[in-house]
Design a protein around this motif. Structure first.
Motif, short mmCIF file in Angstrom:
data_model
loop_
_atom_site.label_atom_id
_atom_site.label_comp_id
_atom_site.label_asym_id
_atom_site.label_seq_id
_atom_site.Cartn_x
_atom_site.Cartn_y
_atom_site.Cartn_z
N LEU A 189 2.26 10.42 3.22
CA LEU A 189 2.04 11.36 4.33
C LEU A 189 1.43 10.65 5.53
O LEU A 189 1.80 10.90 6.68
N ALA A 190 0.47 9.74 5.26
CA ALA A 190 -0.19 9.02 6.35
C ALA A 190 0.77 8.08 7.06
O ALA A 190 0.67 7.88 8.28
N ILE A 191 1.69 7.48 6.32
CA ILE A 191 2.66 6.56 6.93
C ILE A 191 3.45 7.25 8.04
O ILE A 191 3.73 6.67 9.09
N PHE A 192 3.76 8.53 7.83
CA PHE A 192 4.54 9.27 8.82
C PHE A 192 3.66 10.17 9.69
O PHE A 192 4.16 11.02 10.43
N GLY A 193 2.32 9.99 9.59
CA GLY A 193 1.39 10.69 10.48
C GLY A 193 1.26 12.17 10.24
O GLY A 193 0.93 12.92 11.16
N SER A 271 3.77 2.06 -5.08
CA SER A 271 2.39 2.01 -4.56
C SER A 271 2.17 0.80 -3.65
O SER A 271 1.47 0.89 -2.64
N ILE A 272 2.78 -0.34 -3.97
CA ILE A 272 2.64 -1.52 -3.11
C ILE A 272 3.37 -1.30 -1.79
O ILE A 272 2.92 -1.75 -0.73
N LEU A 273 4.49 -0.57 -1.82
CA LEU A 273 5.20 -0.24 -0.59
C LEU A 273 4.30 0.57 0.34
O LEU A 273 4.27 0.36 1.56
N VAL A 274 3.53 1.49 -0.24
CA VAL A 274 2.60 2.28 0.56
C VAL A 274 1.55 1.38 1.21
O VAL A 274 1.24 1.52 2.40
N VAL A 275 0.99 0.43 0.44
CA VAL A 275 -0.06 -0.46 0.97
C VAL A 275 0.46 -1.27 2.14
O VAL A 275 -0.17 -1.30 3.22
#
Length: 486
Positions: A189-193, A271-275
């Motif tokens: 969610l944070a990645i896309f604001g 999860s690493i993609l998110v980081v």
């Protein structure tokens, strides 16, 4: 692996239940389906994912995703092969028992003892890691005291019953699964604001290419990343040992084997993609705080460090719990096959192999002592000499499956409910991949690096194989002498 001739009576000790062979009859099936399901899901999530991923990101940048994907594919292939054998013949000795039959007594003896050695060393590593976190929270108890408490509690848990081990592991694994799923959802969610209450700017996937490219340190860094992440996957095979104490072993193994693809894809790669999407790969906070804490801090999650400490502690306790279980069941299986003292085969009234558990934890306590008394000498030697055992285990699984496929088809073709894809070509390709990783480790000449681990692990493995061959020769000569004297 022992088999019973057709028509022969089952052993009188405890009649086998559905999906069990007489080999497991002395162990009481106490693991429920929900236990095995959570062990299968959570078993692949080790503490190494939370603790060690920062060094991989520093080495390979966003390209670490390819490192995780390649090692993940390797694990999927190995688990598929192991699942094929375990679904056909559930065994408390798992790959050691299959190697015994497919490759010879020397192979089952050697890989069984090496695997046991690996886990008793891991007990010391994880007990110390857990003690450091607990000492930070309650400094009145010294670190060695916390290590002792943690080891004692989990020893009592394993001695109580296999059901208590399963219950503890169910909750440990459940916390890990919930935590990493929540991390992926919040991070996504944070990645896309669109994360409520967060002022993290929407970055999309720009961070994957904006800071020197996807491979800022060159393609060779992918291989370096593989060396850094490969050992965080160790433990995915535990479900095949645990299935031997389940009333529906074949179904549990088949289900776990088929689900390993999405488990690796979601928990590791996801999860690493998110980081690396939330933060630039070279952000100093990743190295300083750790990849997951840095990511949580960046999206405004309060007390991220303490939250992650709790999750890491859970992962450590899970590893300790399952490591003690795994080491004891391997010792039990070795005893059954005459490759360890027969006393290790004894079980108590609850069907728990008490001597095997106590023997395993005793060596674990000794290793903990070495870690506190001689951390840079004796204990470092133990770490290095068991460092490549995981890869040896995977190689043995591959070679065993090459032979066991024919044995299963010849004796019980209806039990081949899980099949390795593209057999035998993909099996040989996996052998080639593992061999390449071992050879590439020899190029790492850093202190305590890959070269030292491979060479010392090979030395220990050669010693164990030599002992097994000598034992086999003595046994064979004794048999011939007995026949000649008749």
């Amino acid at each position: 692996m022992t088999t019973r001739p057709p028509g022969a009576a089952a052993p009188a000790t405890a009649p086998p239940t559905s999906g069990q062979t007489p080999e497991q009859a002395a162990l009481r099936p106490g693991l429920k389906n929900r236990h095995l399901s959570m062990i299968a899901i959570g078993g692949v999530i080790g503490a190494g994912l939370f603790v060690g991923s920062a060094s991989g990101i520093a080495a390979a940048g966003p390209g670490i995703l390819l490192s995780y994907a390649l090692v993940g594919a390797l694990v999927v292939f190995v688990m598929r092969m192991l699942g094929e054998m375990a679904a056909a013949n559930p065994s408390s000795g798992s790959f050691s028992a299959y190697a015994d039959r497919a490759l010879g007594r020397w192979a089952g003896f050697s890989i069984g003892w090496l695997y046991w050695f690996f886990w008793v060393v891991v007990l010391a590593v994880e007990a110390t890691a857990g003690a450091k976190i607990l000492e930070g929270w309650i400094p009145a108890v010294p670190q060695w005291g916390w290590a002792l408490i943690v080891m004692l509690v989990l020893t009592i848990t394993n001695l109580a019953s296999v059901g208590s081990f399963g219950e503890f592991e169910f909750w440990f694994a459940g916390i890990k699964v919930v935590a990493i799923t929540g991390f992926i959802v919040l991070g996504g969610l944070a990645i896309f604001g669109v994360l409520p209450g967060s002022d993290h700017a929407a970055t999309g996937f720009d961070n994957l290419t904006s800071h020197g490219g996807f491979l800022p340190n060159g393609p060779g860094a992918i291989l370096t990343g593989i060396l850094l992440v490969v050992f965080s996957f160790m433990g995915s095979e535990i479900v095949t040992l645990a299935a031997g104490e389940s009333p529906n072993a074949r179904q549990a193994v088949a289900k776990a084997t088929r689900s390993v693809i999405w488990r690796v894809g979601v928990f590791y790669v996801g999860s690493i993609l998110v980081v690396v999407s939330l933060l630039p790969w070279n952000d100093p906070s990743i190295a300083k705080k750790g990849s997951y804490v840095a990511a949580l801090d960046s999206i405004g999650i309060p007390h991220a460090g303490q939250i992650m400490n709790f999750i890491v502690l859970t992962a450590v306790l899970s590893c300790l719990n399952s490591g003690l279980y795994t080491a004891s069941r391997m010792a039990f299986s070795l005893g059954q096959r005459g490759d360890a003292p027969r006393s290790l085969v004894r079980t108590n009234s609850r069907g728990v192999p008490q001597p095997a558990i106590l023997a395993s934890v005793a060596f674990g306590f000794i290793a903990v002592g070495f870690n506190y008394l001689w951390p840079d000498t004796v204990f470092q030697f133990l770490l290095n000499s068991s460092g490549a055992v995981a890869l040896f285990v995977w190689l043995v699984i591959c070679f065993s499956q090459l032979r066991m496929r024919g044995i299963i088809l010849r004796e019980n073709p209806e039990k081949l409910v899980v099949r390795m894809w593209l057999f035998p070509y993909l099996t040989w390709a996996t052998i080639g991949m593992i061999s390449f990783v071992l050879l590439y480790m020899l190029t790492d000449d850093s202190k305590g690096g890959g070269r030292v681990q491979v060479l010392l692990s090979v030395l220990v493995a050669a010693l164990v194989v030599a002992i097994s061959l000598v034992r086999e020769r003595i046994r064979r000569n004794a048999t011939q002498d007995a026949l000649a004297s008749r």
